[in-house]
Each structure stands twice: as C-alpha cells, then as structure tokens.
Design a protein around this motif. Structure first.
Motif, PDB file in Angstrom:
ATOM      1  N   VAL A 153     -46.497 -31.769 -68.023  1.00 28.39           N
ATOM      2  CA  VAL A 153     -47.124 -30.838 -68.966  1.00 28.39           C
ATOM      3  C   VAL A 153     -46.111 -30.494 -70.053  1.00 28.39           C
ATOM      4  N   ALA A 154     -46.617 -29.949 -71.161  1.00 29.26           N
ATOM      5  CA  ALA A 154     -45.730 -29.442 -72.205  1.00 29.26           C
ATOM      6  C   ALA A 154     -45.205 -28.074 -71.779  1.00 29.26           C
ATOM      7  N   HIS A 155     -44.156 -27.592 -72.441  1.00 31.52           N
ATOM      8  CA  HIS A 155     -43.590 -26.289 -72.104  1.00 31.52           C
ATOM      9  C   HIS A 155     -44.630 -25.177 -72.242  1.00 31.52           C
ATOM     10  N   SER A 156     -44.573 -24.240 -71.314  1.00 36.36           N
ATOM     11  CA  SER A 156     -45.454 -23.073 -71.369  1.00 36.36           C
ATOM     12  C   SER A 156     -44.722 -21.885 -70.751  1.00 36.36           C
ATOM     13  N   ASN A 157     -45.408 -20.741 -70.652  1.00 35.06           N
ATOM     14  CA  ASN A 157     -44.799 -19.537 -70.091  1.00 35.06           C
ATOM     15  C   ASN A 157     -44.861 -19.486 -68.563  1.00 35.06           C
ATOM     16  N   ARG A 158     -45.410 -20.528 -67.945  1.00 31.88           N
ATOM     17  CA  ARG A 158     -45.503 -20.543 -66.485  1.00 31.88           C
ATOM     18  C   ARG A 158     -44.113 -20.647 -65.874  1.00 31.88           C
ATOM     19  N   LEU A 162     -40.595 -27.317 -63.724  1.00 31.45           N
ATOM     20  CA  LEU A 162     -39.257 -27.902 -63.796  1.00 31.45           C
ATOM     21  C   LEU A 162     -39.118 -28.528 -65.173  1.00 31.45           C
ATOM     22  N   ASN A 163     -38.262 -27.938 -66.023  1.00 24.28           N
ATOM     23  CA  ASN A 163     -38.044 -28.465 -67.367  1.00 24.28           C
ATOM     24  C   ASN A 163     -37.132 -29.689 -67.279  1.00 24.28           C
ATOM     25  N   VAL A 164     -37.627 -30.818 -67.732  1.00 19.53           N
ATOM     26  CA  VAL A 164     -36.849 -32.054 -67.648  1.00 19.53           C
ATOM     27  C   VAL A 164     -36.390 -32.536 -69.016  1.00 19.53           C
ATOM     28  N   SER A 165     -36.827 -31.896 -70.084  1.00 20.12           N
ATOM     29  CA  SER A 165     -36.371 -32.219 -71.430  1.00 20.12           C
ATOM     30  C   SER A 165     -36.607 -31.017 -72.322  1.00 20.12           C
ATOM     31  N   LYS A 166     -36.362 -31.196 -73.613  1.00 16.93           N
ATOM     32  CA  LYS A 166     -36.548 -30.094 -74.544  1.00 16.93           C
ATOM     33  C   LYS A 166     -38.012 -29.707 -74.692  1.00 16.93           C
ATOM     34  N   TYR A 167     -38.908 -30.652 -74.427  1.00 22.07           N
ATOM     35  CA  TYR A 167     -40.314 -30.428 -74.716  1.00 22.07           C
ATOM     36  C   TYR A 167     -41.219 -30.476 -73.483  1.00 22.07           C
ATOM     37  N   CYS A 168     -40.754 -31.100 -72.415  1.00 22.24           N
ATOM     38  CA  CYS A 168     -41.651 -31.423 -71.303  1.00 22.24           C
ATOM     39  C   CYS A 168     -41.182 -30.817 -69.978  1.00 22.24           C
ATOM     40  N   SER A 169     -42.162 -30.589 -69.107  1.00 21.25           N
ATOM     41  CA  SER A 169     -41.895 -30.036 -67.776  1.00 21.25           C
ATOM     42  C   SER A 169     -42.750 -30.744 -66.744  1.00 21.25           C
ATOM     43  N   LEU A 170     -42.368 -30.546 -65.481  1.00 27.61           N
ATOM     44  CA  LEU A 170     -43.165 -31.029 -64.357  1.00 27.61           C
ATOM     45  C   LEU A 170     -43.719 -29.833 -63.616  1.00 27.61           C
ATOM     46  N   THR A 171     -44.989 -29.893 -63.265  1.00 21.61           N
ATOM     47  CA  THR A 171     -45.592 -28.800 -62.511  1.00 21.61           C
ATOM     48  C   THR A 171     -45.097 -28.841 -61.073  1.00 21.61           C
ATOM     49  N   SER A 172     -45.223 -27.715 -60.399  1.00 17.52           N
ATOM     50  CA  SER A 172     -44.827 -27.644 -58.997  1.00 17.52           C
ATOM     51  C   SER A 172     -45.803 -28.484 -58.169  1.00 17.52           C
ATOM     52  N   ILE A 173     -45.269 -29.478 -57.465  1.00 21.30           N
ATOM     53  CA  ILE A 173     -46.089 -30.410 -56.710  1.00 21.30           C
ATOM     54  C   ILE A 173     -46.141 -29.987 -55.246  1.00 21.30           C
ATOM     55  N   ASN A 174     -47.281 -30.202 -54.624  1.00 22.09           N
ATOM     56  CA  ASN A 174     -47.425 -29.949 -53.199  1.00 22.09           C
ATOM     57  C   ASN A 174     -46.336 -30.693 -52.431  1.00 22.09           C
ATOM     58  N   SER A 175     -45.753 -30.037 -51.438  1.00 22.87           N
ATOM     59  CA  SER A 175     -44.610 -30.600 -50.717  1.00 22.87           C
ATOM     60  C   SER A 175     -44.929 -31.946 -50.071  1.00 22.87           C
ATOM     61  N   TRP A 261     -34.205 -27.182 -59.556  1.00 22.08           N
ATOM     62  CA  TRP A 261     -35.544 -26.750 -59.983  1.00 22.08           C
ATOM     63  C   TRP A 261     -35.460 -25.700 -61.103  1.00 22.08           C
ATOM     64  N   LYS A 262     -34.489 -25.892 -61.995  1.00 25.48           N
ATOM     65  CA  LYS A 262     -34.359 -25.035 -63.171  1.00 25.48           C
ATOM     66  C   LYS A 262     -33.720 -25.864 -64.285  1.00 25.48           C
ATOM     67  N   TYR A 263     -33.873 -25.392 -65.489  1.00 26.23           N
ATOM     68  CA  TYR A 263     -33.420 -26.165 -66.641  1.00 26.23           C
ATOM     69  C   TYR A 263     -31.983 -25.837 -66.996  1.00 26.23           C
ATOM     70  N   GLU A 264     -31.129 -26.836 -66.935  1.00 28.10           N
ATOM     71  CA  GLU A 264     -29.756 -26.743 -67.424  1.00 28.10           C
ATOM     72  C   GLU A 264     -29.647 -27.743 -68.572  1.00 28.10           C
ATOM     73  N   PRO A 265     -29.453 -27.278 -69.818  1.00 22.72           N
ATOM     74  CA  PRO A 265     -29.498 -28.169 -70.983  1.00 22.72           C
ATOM     75  C   PRO A 265     -28.586 -29.385 -70.888  1.00 22.72           C
ATOM     76  N   ALA A 266     -27.424 -29.227 -70.258  1.00 26.37           N
ATOM     77  CA  ALA A 266     -26.466 -30.339 -70.196  1.00 26.37           C
ATOM     78  C   ALA A 266     -26.883 -31.414 -69.196  1.00 26.37           C
ATOM     79  N   VAL A 267     -27.624 -31.022 -68.144  1.00 23.74           N
ATOM     80  CA  VAL A 267     -27.957 -31.956 -67.069  1.00 23.74           C
ATOM     81  C   VAL A 267     -28.804 -33.135 -67.556  1.00 23.74           C
ATOM     82  N   PRO A 268     -29.896 -32.917 -68.327  1.00 27.62           N
ATOM     83  CA  PRO A 268     -30.668 -34.067 -68.795  1.00 27.62           C
ATOM     84  C   PRO A 268     -29.855 -35.036 -69.647  1.00 27.62           C
ATOM     85  N   HIS A 269     -28.925 -34.499 -70.462  1.00 26.31           N
ATOM     86  CA  HIS A 269     -28.106 -35.372 -71.300  1.00 26.31           C
ATOM     87  C   HIS A 269     -27.121 -36.178 -70.462  1.00 26.31           C
TER      88      HIS A 269
END
Length: 312
Positions: A153-158, A162-175, A261-269
């Motif tokens: 999904v795109a970034h939202s207030n949810r 899991l933010n994987v880039s500047k623009y995109c995230s992954l929703t919480s998936i069933n275990s 499971w959180k966004y660290e700007p340096a990690v994706p790079h």
C-alpha cells in the motif's frame, strides 16, 4: 544532523552504484545481443548472460525509489498502483536474478561435462532447454511474488504498516500467511543456492583436473594454454561464489528490517547497496573475463589514442 547526513550519503552511494551497474549491464547486454544476432548458434551461456544483464537493469532501475516514482508519476498512475508495481517488479527481478545465476552455473557444468557424464545428453540441445527453463522460471517468479500486489500500500496514517521505502509500505500480514510466504521464499532460495553449490563443486573438480593436466603438459615441455572452457568456468565459479556471499548478507539485512517492523531511513539504502552489489559487480566480471569484449575495448582504446595523436 549526523543522522540526516548519513542517510544522504547512503542514498547517494546507492544512486552511484546503480548508475555504474546500469551502464555495465547495458554494455554487456548490447554486446551479447549483437553476438547472438551474428552467430547462428550462440552459446547457451551467452543467452543466459544476456537474460541476466536485462534482469539486472530492471532490478537496478526499480530499486531507485525516486526514479521509479517519477517514472510511474509520468504515466499518471495512482500512488497505490505505483507501490504495487514497484515492489512486485522488484521481487520478480530479484527472483529471476538468483534463478538465472543458478541456470548459468548448471549450463556451464553441462557445457564442460565429458560425454560419459549423464548430463552430457542435454548438450546438443542446451540452448533450447535454457530458453524453456528461463520461461518456466519467469512464470514461477510472477506467481511467487503475487503477495506483493496484495499487501503493498502507499503511505497512510495507519500504525500497523512496515515502511519499506519513501513512498510504500506493507500491511500487517496474518502470521500463518506470513510464515507460508517466508517458507516459499526461503525454499526457493535454498533450492537455487543448493544447486549452485553442487555445480560449483563440480566446477572446482574440473578446474583441479585441468590444473593437473596443465602441470603434466608443462613437465613434458609443452607450453599449456588457458582453454576457453577453463576461463569460462572460472568466471562462472567466481560469479556464483560472489552471489552466494551477497545473498547471505542480503538475507541478514532483510531479516533485520522485518524484525524491526519500523522505518529506519538508512536501512533501505543499506539494503539496496548490499542487494544490488551482485547486479553491479557481475557484469564487470563478465566483461573483464570475456576475451571478445576485452579485444573490442583494446581496439577502441587504440583508435582513441591514434585519434588523439592525430589531433596533437
């Protein structure tokens, strides 16, 4: 301030690395396209190298988040569709990279195998088998990465993203679903890496025997020459070894990213730098080890030097 500057540095390094990789892979791709066009029966390894170079170009373009976003925006896609396409194509291209590398190592084993070896029966139709195998691999990767379309999904207030880039995230998936996808992905990597390790063992044995034969010829006062088969085998062995090492590093970084499971700007790079290292280095190894390309580069350099002397 230091954190911001480190993020900028890693981002610039990722762009610089991708630029070198795209240039090297494009040069390799164009050379092999010309070679395949001129030769009626191209070598199977040339076919796979051509496919691998194209996959790496796509992979390097996709991992450039800003460039990818600009491309999709110019096509007037929605942010949601941008993210789905970008992460889906990234997953497919990475899957094709490991698959094509495995296919290259197997093709080289078949190429150098003696007639007594049971795989030698595929040698006379290896180009056809390679094309069919790569098509099947493409279909499998398109299916295996379909989860990226569903859960991206795109970034939202949810908060459960899991933010994987500047623009995109992954929703919480069933275990259970997450464990299933991880098992499929891990099984795929284990299978291909296992096949590469087996083929590497065979190539090491081949090189050892070839070395002993060379020493025997040298003792008989016959000047041994490095055969094209040995040179190609060394190249493939080096490529496969480097891929396995970088894959292990990439898996560690990816696991770290998903564990946080959180966004660290340096990690994706950093993940991009490590994940794209193989796509950047492999074409340089192919180019430097291919006598045909080296001869062309020498002629170009010689022509440039002659032209410079005429000007002076």
């Amino acid at each position: 301030m230091n954190k911001i500057s480190s993020n900028v540095i890693t981002e610039k390094c990722a762009f610089f690395q991708a630029g070198i990789g795209i240039l090297a892979n494009t040069s390799l791709l164009l050379f092999h396209i010309c070679t395949i066009h001129q030769i009626h029966r191209p070598r199977p390894t040339d076919m796979i190298t051509c496919q691998l170079a194209f996959v790496h170009i796509v992979m390097l373009l996709i991992t450039l988040d800003i460039s990818s976003a600009d491309i999709f925006k110019s096509l007037e896609f929605s942010n949601e569709l941008n993210c789905k396409l970008m992460l889906y194509m990234n997953g497919v291209s990475r899957g094709l990279s490991i698959s094509a590398t495995c296919l290259l190592s197997i093709a080289q084993v078949i190429t150098i195998s003696p007639s007594s070896f049971y795989l030698a029966t595929f040698k006379h139709k290896l180009t056809k088998h390679v094309t069919i195998a790569f098509f099947c691999i493409c279909c499998l990767n398109l299916c295996f990465n379909s989860n990226m379309i569903i859960y991206t999904v795109a970034h939202s207030n949810r908060t459960n993203l899991l933010n994987v880039s500047k623009y995109c995230s992954l929703t919480s998936i069933n275990s259970i679903v997450r464990a299933l996808y991880r098992m499929i992905n891990l099984s795929q990597k284990i299978f291909f890496v296992g096949m590469m390790l087996l083929s590497s063992m065979y190539m090491v044995i081949f090189l050892y025997r070839h070395q002993r034969k060379s020493e025997y010829l040298h003792s008989m006062s016959i000047s041994p020459r490095t055969s094209p088969a040995k040179r190609a085998t060394c190249t493939v062995l080096l490529i496969v070894s480097f891929f396995v090492i970088m894959s292990c590093v990439d898996i560690i970084i990816t696991s770290f990213l998903y564990t946080l499971w959180k966004y660290e700007p340096a990690v994706p790079h950093i993940q991009s730098l490590m994940g794209n290292m193989y796509a950047t280095v492999s074409p340089l190894v192919f180019i430097s080890s291919d006598k045909r390309i080296v001869d062309i580069l020498k002629k170009v350099i010689k022509m440039f030097q002659t032209f410079q002397e005429l000007i002076n």
